[in-house]
Design an enzyme around this catalytic site. Structure first.
Site, PDB file in Angstrom:
ATOM      1  N   LYS A 181       0.817  -1.211   0.000  1.00 53.35           N
ATOM      2  CA  LYS A 181       0.000   0.000   0.000  1.00 53.35           C
ATOM      3  C   LYS A 181       0.863   1.280   0.000  1.00 53.35           C
ATOM      4  CE  LYS A 181      -3.934  -2.196   0.059  1.00 53.35           C
ATOM      5  NZ  LYS A 181      -3.550  -3.520  -0.454  1.00 53.35           N
TER       6      LYS A 181
HETATM    7  C1  LIG Z   1      -9.549  -3.136  -1.827  1.00 55.15           C
HETATM    8  C2  LIG Z   1      -8.955  -3.787  -0.611  1.00 55.15           C
HETATM    9  N1  LIG Z   1      -9.694  -3.901   0.491  1.00 55.15           N
HETATM   10  C3  LIG Z   1      -9.212  -4.460   1.611  1.00 55.15           C
HETATM   11  C4  LIG Z   1      -7.936  -4.947   1.669  1.00 55.15           C
HETATM   12  C5  LIG Z   1      -7.492  -5.611   2.925  1.00 55.15           C
HETATM   13  O1  LIG Z   1      -6.418  -4.997   3.568  1.00 55.15           O
HETATM   14  P1  LIG Z   1      -5.419  -5.868   4.474  1.00 55.15           P
HETATM   15  O2  LIG Z   1      -4.595  -6.696   3.574  1.00 55.15           O
HETATM   16  O3  LIG Z   1      -4.622  -4.823   5.207  1.00 55.15           O
HETATM   17  O4  LIG Z   1      -6.252  -6.665   5.401  1.00 55.15           O
HETATM   18  C6  LIG Z   1      -7.112  -4.850   0.531  1.00 55.15           C
HETATM   19  C7  LIG Z   1      -5.740  -5.337   0.469  1.00 55.15           C
HETATM   20  O5  LIG Z   1      -4.967  -5.798   0.987  1.00 55.15           O
HETATM   21  C8  LIG Z   1      -7.638  -4.256  -0.625  1.00 55.15           C
HETATM   22  O6  LIG Z   1      -6.886  -4.165  -1.737  1.00 55.15           O
END
Ligand SMILES: Cc1ncc(COP(=O)(O)O)c(C=O)c1O
Length: 371
Positions: A181
């Site tokens: 990210k």
């Molecule tokens: C669109 C989207 N939503 C939610 C997430 C979830 O985040 P995390 O991996 O930090 O749980 C991600 C990616 O990782 C994502 O790309």
């Protein structure tokens, strides 16, 4: 010419500053949630123009806790988009509710607000739009429905919607600090909100044990979803580096825009000039007929050139569990077509302009081979 060194899709841009911040945190003795997490919340609240920011273990946890904080439970429905990382839909399921998928707009692949009304029922308790790749969804018509909104802003830390930062605009906005990210801590997430009640509920839910000294009480069966100071320390450095990293993303987007303009059959997703795009992903659509190759063939050909790509995203409602659990799902033609055509190209402040030029050149060569 095929690259000598493989090109990663989205390697993290980590330097000595992050390494030093981790070492300093370890020396301080704070391995779990402590002053760095608190400072990250304070700085992100300022950055996101929101009253509260709560640091949590992941973007997934951020969305899950936001749903629970809003009282979403079994029997409820939550409207969301099929073009997202499955976490968005999974947390709806974890909360006990049913995800209701609404098709996306062809231009930016964000949820189509014109189609939401038909999906609203008396069980609808929330809407979860996703700001795909960093382009904010069309929020005004969504807010006008008067249904609580939890934004999935995992891609959108730097986005603005019609001049305002995403963060304090809906009931809750959820960010990710995952390794790829724009603010990358490895793992981590943030919930931002202007609501004291939502913030309080999430504070209670994210760390099960609350109380003074050895006395504690349980007022709600919470989760273990707090953020470690070691990760918060990395995120704080990444926040400082945002201007520098954004400049690199801007250069890479401009190089792609220019390079791809000359290639028939490949087009980037639309970006709305009224908004600030977070430039998180450079997603193109490949029209197999015009380009001469399908998306899968292009992805394989780039891999043979030692260039890694990714897909954001395969429509969630077509993935096995969702297909089997909800067999009566209506077809969502725009999302389904996009799922076969989209490809995300390498993009990272860790890449050089020459790396991006290599991708464009490889795409050109791959296309030439088909003519
Ligand atoms: C669109 C989207 N939503 C939610 C997430 C979830 O985040 P995390 O991996 O930090 O749980 C991600 C990616 O990782 C994502 O790309």
């Amino acid at each position: 010419m095929t690259r000598e060194q493989p090109l990663g899709f989205q390697p993290p841009a980590i330097g000595e500053e992050e390494i030093e911040a981790v070492a300093e945190t370890l020396r301080s003795g704070w391995l779990t949630t402590g002053p760095k997490a608190a400072l990250l919340e304070e700085r992100m609240a300022e950055y996101l123009e929101a009253k509260h920011v709560l640091a949590v273990a992941s973007g997934t946890a951020a969305m899950h806790l936001a749903l629970v904080a809003l009282g979403i439970e079994a029997g409820d429905e939550v409207i969301t988009t099929p073009i997202t990382w499955p976490a968005t839909a999974n947390v709806i399921v974890h909360s006990g509710a049913t995800p209701v998928f609404v098709d996306v707009r062809a231009g930016d692949l964000n949820i189509d607000p014109a189609l939401i009304g038909a999906a609203v029922s008396e069980r609808t308790k929330a809407i979860m739009p996703v700001h795909l790749a960093g382009q904010p969804a069309d929020m005004d018509p969504i807010w006008e429905l008067g249904i609580p909104v939890i934004e999935d802003a995992a891609h959108a830390a730097e986005s603005t919607y019609r001049g305002r930062k995403l963060g304090g605009l809906s009931e809750a906005t959820c960010f990710s600090l995952y390794a790829t990210k724009n603010i990358a801590a490895g793992e981590g997430g943030l919930v931002s909100t202007n609501s004291d009640e939502v913030a309080d509920a999430i504070r209670n839910l994210r760390l099960m044990r609350r109380g003074d000294g050895s006395l504690y009480d349980i007022t709600v069966p919470g989760y273990k979803a707090n953020l470690s100071d070691v990760l918060a320390a990395i995120a704080l450095v990444q926040l400082d580096k945002l201007p520098e990293h954004t400049a690199a993303r801007e250069r890479q987007f401009a190089l792609y825009d220019e390079g791809i303009a000359g290639l028939d059959g490949i087009e980037p997703l639309e970006r709305d000039p009224r908004d600030t795009h977070a430039l998180h992903l450079y997603v193109v659509r490949i029209d197999a007929e015009r380009f001469g190759l399908t998306r899968d063939e292009v992805q394989r050909a780039l891999a043979a050139e030692r260039i890694s790509t990714s897909i954001h995203f395969l429509p969630v409602h077509r993935l096995t569990w969702y297909r089997e659990r909800f067999p009566g799902q209506p077809s969502l033609p725009v999302a389904e077509r996009a799922g076969d055509e989209i490809l995300s190209l390498p993009l990272s402040p860790a890449h050089s302009d020459g790396d991006i030029a290599d991708v464009i050149e490889a795409l050109g060569r791959i296309r030439d081979r088909t003519t």
